[in-house]
Design an enzyme around this catalytic site. Structure first.
Site, PDB file in Angstrom:
ATOM      1  N   TYR A 143      12.345  52.907  76.107  1.00  0.00           N
ATOM      2  CA  TYR A 143      13.812  51.337  76.375  1.00  0.00           C
ATOM      3  C   TYR A 143      14.548  52.789  76.977  1.00  0.00           C
ATOM      4  O   TYR A 143      15.393  52.417  77.508  1.00  0.00           O
ATOM      5  CB  TYR A 143      13.651  50.849  74.948  1.00  0.00           C
ATOM      6  CG  TYR A 143      15.405  49.732  75.441  1.00  0.00           C
ATOM      7  CD1 TYR A 143      15.221  48.114  76.240  1.00  0.00           C
ATOM      8  CD2 TYR A 143      16.394  50.051  75.333  1.00  0.00           C
ATOM      9  CE1 TYR A 143      15.783  47.950  77.077  1.00  0.00           C
ATOM     10  CE2 TYR A 143      17.343  48.785  75.678  1.00  0.00           C
ATOM     11  CZ  TYR A 143      17.020  48.229  76.407  1.00  0.00           C
ATOM     12  OH  TYR A 143      18.447  47.505  77.022  1.00  0.00           O
ATOM     13  N   ILE A 161      24.659  42.153  72.082  1.00  0.00           N
ATOM     14  CA  ILE A 161      24.914  41.543  72.656  1.00  0.00           C
ATOM     15  C   ILE A 161      24.199  40.437  71.737  1.00  0.00           C
ATOM     16  O   ILE A 161      23.226  40.156  72.187  1.00  0.00           O
ATOM     17  CB  ILE A 161      24.824  41.239  73.784  1.00  0.00           C
ATOM     18  CG1 ILE A 161      25.730  42.417  74.509  1.00  0.00           C
ATOM     19  CG2 ILE A 161      25.827  40.292  74.548  1.00  0.00           C
ATOM     20  CD1 ILE A 161      27.116  43.099  74.425  1.00  0.00           C
TER      21      ILE A 161
HETATM   22  N1  LIG Z   1      21.412  42.139  74.536  1.00  0.00           N
HETATM   23  C1  LIG Z   1      22.122  43.628  74.287  1.00  0.00           C
HETATM   24  O1  LIG Z   1      22.521  43.761  72.685  1.00  0.00           O
HETATM   25  C2  LIG Z   1      22.391  44.033  74.818  1.00  0.00           C
HETATM   26  C3  LIG Z   1      22.295  45.673  74.923  1.00  0.00           C
HETATM   27  C4  LIG Z   1      22.016  46.547  75.596  1.00  0.00           C
HETATM   28  C5  LIG Z   1      21.841  46.237  77.110  1.00  0.00           C
HETATM   29  N2  LIG Z   1      21.035  44.783  77.616  1.00  0.00           N
HETATM   30  C6  LIG Z   1      20.586  44.565  78.640  1.00  0.00           C
HETATM   31  O2  LIG Z   1      20.619  43.178  79.190  1.00  0.00           O
HETATM   32  C7  LIG Z   1      19.971  42.895  80.192  1.00  0.00           C
HETATM   33  C8  LIG Z   1      20.597  40.870  79.610  1.00  0.00           C
HETATM   34  O3  LIG Z   1      18.909  41.146  78.409  1.00  0.00           O
HETATM   35  P1  LIG Z   1      19.097  39.942  77.142  1.00  0.00           P
HETATM   36  O4  LIG Z   1      20.504  41.052  76.829  1.00  0.00           O
HETATM   37  O5  LIG Z   1      19.656  38.937  78.420  1.00  0.00           O
HETATM   38  O6  LIG Z   1      18.141  39.495  76.712  1.00  0.00           O
HETATM   39  P2  LIG Z   1      17.218  38.668  76.950  1.00  0.00           P
HETATM   40  O7  LIG Z   1      17.707  37.243  76.230  1.00  0.00           O
HETATM   41  O8  LIG Z   1      16.349  38.726  75.833  1.00  0.00           O
HETATM   42  O9  LIG Z   1      17.106  38.043  77.916  1.00  0.00           O
HETATM   43  C9  LIG Z   1      15.886  39.067  79.203  1.00  0.00           C
HETATM   44  C10 LIG Z   1      15.793  39.398  80.664  1.00  0.00           C
HETATM   45  O10 LIG Z   1      14.708  39.870  81.107  1.00  0.00           O
HETATM   46  C11 LIG Z   1      13.780  39.324  81.833  1.00  0.00           C
HETATM   47  N3  LIG Z   1      12.941  39.693  82.008  1.00  0.00           N
HETATM   48  C12 LIG Z   1      11.926  40.457  80.669  1.00  0.00           C
HETATM   49  N4  LIG Z   1      11.008  41.253  81.267  1.00  0.00           N
HETATM   50  C13 LIG Z   1      11.124  40.129  82.443  1.00  0.00           C
HETATM   51  C14 LIG Z   1      10.068  41.086  83.498  1.00  0.00           C
HETATM   52  N5  LIG Z   1       8.516  41.416  83.459  1.00  0.00           N
HETATM   53  N6  LIG Z   1      10.124  39.991  84.580  1.00  0.00           N
HETATM   54  C15 LIG Z   1      11.495  39.231  84.841  1.00  0.00           C
HETATM   55  N7  LIG Z   1      12.324  39.564  83.653  1.00  0.00           N
HETATM   56  C16 LIG Z   1      11.920  39.613  82.481  1.00  0.00           C
HETATM   57  C17 LIG Z   1      13.695  38.033  80.679  1.00  0.00           C
HETATM   58  O11 LIG Z   1      12.943  36.975  81.441  1.00  0.00           O
HETATM   59  P3  LIG Z   1      11.765  36.072  80.094  1.00  0.00           P
HETATM   60  O12 LIG Z   1      13.320  34.906  80.137  1.00  0.00           O
HETATM   61  O13 LIG Z   1      11.222  34.987  81.616  1.00  0.00           O
HETATM   62  O14 LIG Z   1      11.857  36.830  79.234  1.00  0.00           O
HETATM   63  C18 LIG Z   1      14.972  37.301  80.674  1.00  0.00           C
HETATM   64  O15 LIG Z   1      15.564  36.985  81.128  1.00  0.00           O
HETATM   65  C19 LIG Z   1      18.848  43.820  79.569  1.00  0.00           C
HETATM   66  O16 LIG Z   1      18.033  44.469  81.166  1.00  0.00           O
HETATM   67  C20 LIG Z   1      18.733  44.053  78.789  1.00  0.00           C
HETATM   68  O17 LIG Z   1      18.048  46.081  77.949  1.00  0.00           O
HETATM   69  C21 LIG Z   1      20.896  43.745  76.444  1.00  0.00           C
END
Ligand SMILES: NC(=O)c1ccc[n+]([C@@H]2O[C@H](COP(=O)([O-])OP(=O)(O)OC[C@H]3O[C@@H](n4cnc5c(N)ncnc54)[C@H](OP(=O)(O)O)[C@@H]3O)[C@@H](O)[C@H]2O)c1
Length: 235
Positions: free
Chosen positions: A147, A180
């Protein structure tokens, strides 16, 4: 009227915690939003959003996803490849499959989407690309080496693309959140990560979306990764 109003945006991973907030903010700012999810049926995305099913691991399909947006909506002006993936692993436990899956979703898909979208943005003289990095790109983070490395790779894309397309109206930046809440990824973080956040709480998806919108609205901001980490890093 802002420069963003009436533009067409593509947001991937739109049914995740941050994705939903991004979709809401972009719509609130008057953009047409195309939102991808792996399960379009019952996505819960609001009426008026163009919901498209797409798996970011299907690399060959990604140029066609951009072409479909351009065809249906006349252009693609704002690209936010927000989908992210990565199971929590130690160095020893990270398999080649874990590595390949994280790279595919977090780095290769944003590259392929940008490759398909940016030349047309430049030709029209306007474009916004906002990559979704992570504090893990700088600290290594809590999820794993796959990651962290995938998110760090986005930095190279920001540098390459922003320097080459700035003069043609295309800005390329990254937002790097940490911990987040209300998200699949953030809620899976260990308690010690959350306890170490200087502001004393997790961030909210709406806070990510607010900063994302400000970055997208600002035509003088390019080549930057902006940390949104509750004070975790001194930069
Ligand atoms: N939350 C945090 O603390 C945090 C911190 C730093 C960065 N981020 C980044 O923020 C972004 C959004 O994540 P989030 O925090 O909202 O987490 P999340 O709620 O787990 O959402 C992740 C999203 O990515 C999608 N995804 C995963 N694998 C995929 C694939 N093979 N093809 C298409 N879509 C896929 C998921 O789709 P499904 O709904 O279909 O599973 C979901 O919509 C990500 O890039 C994550 O790395 C998050």
């Amino acid at each position: 009227m802002s420069e963003l109003e009436g533009r067409v945006a593509l947001v991937t991973g739109a049914t995740g915690g941050i994705g939903r907030a991004l979709v809401a903010r972009l719509r609130g700012a008057g953009l047409t939003v195309v939102a991808t999810t792996r399960r379009a049926e019952g996505s819960g995305l609001p009426d008026g959003v163009d919901v498209v099913e797409a798996d970011m691991r299907q690399a060959d399909a990604l140029p066609g996803l951009v072409a479909a947006v351009q065809e249906r909506h006349g252009a693609l002006d704002v690209l936010v490849p927000n989908a992210g993936a990565g199971e929590r692993r130690s160095l020893e436990d990270t398999t080649r499959e874990d590595w390949d899956a994280a790279l595919a979703v977090n780095l290769t898909a944003p590259f392929l989407l940008a490759q398909a979208a940016v030349p047309a943005m430049a030709a029209r003289g306007f474009g916004r690309v906002l990559l979704v990095s992570s504090v893990a790109a700088f600290t290594g983070g809590a999820i794993g080496p796959h990651y962290a490395a995938s998110k760090a790779g986005l930095q190279g894309l920001v540098g390459f693309l922003s320097s080459r397309y700035a003069a043609r109206g295309v800005t390329v930046n990254a937002i790097a959140p940490a911990a987040i809440g209300g998200t699949g990824m953030g809620d899976a973080l260990p308690a010690e990560t959350v306890a170490a956040i200087p502001v004393g709480r997790t961030g909210e998806p709406a806070e990510v979306a607010d900063l994302a919108l400000a970055m997208l609205a600002n035509g003088y901001l390019t080549g930057k990764t902006v940390l949104l980490d509750g004070g975790m890093l001194p930069r």
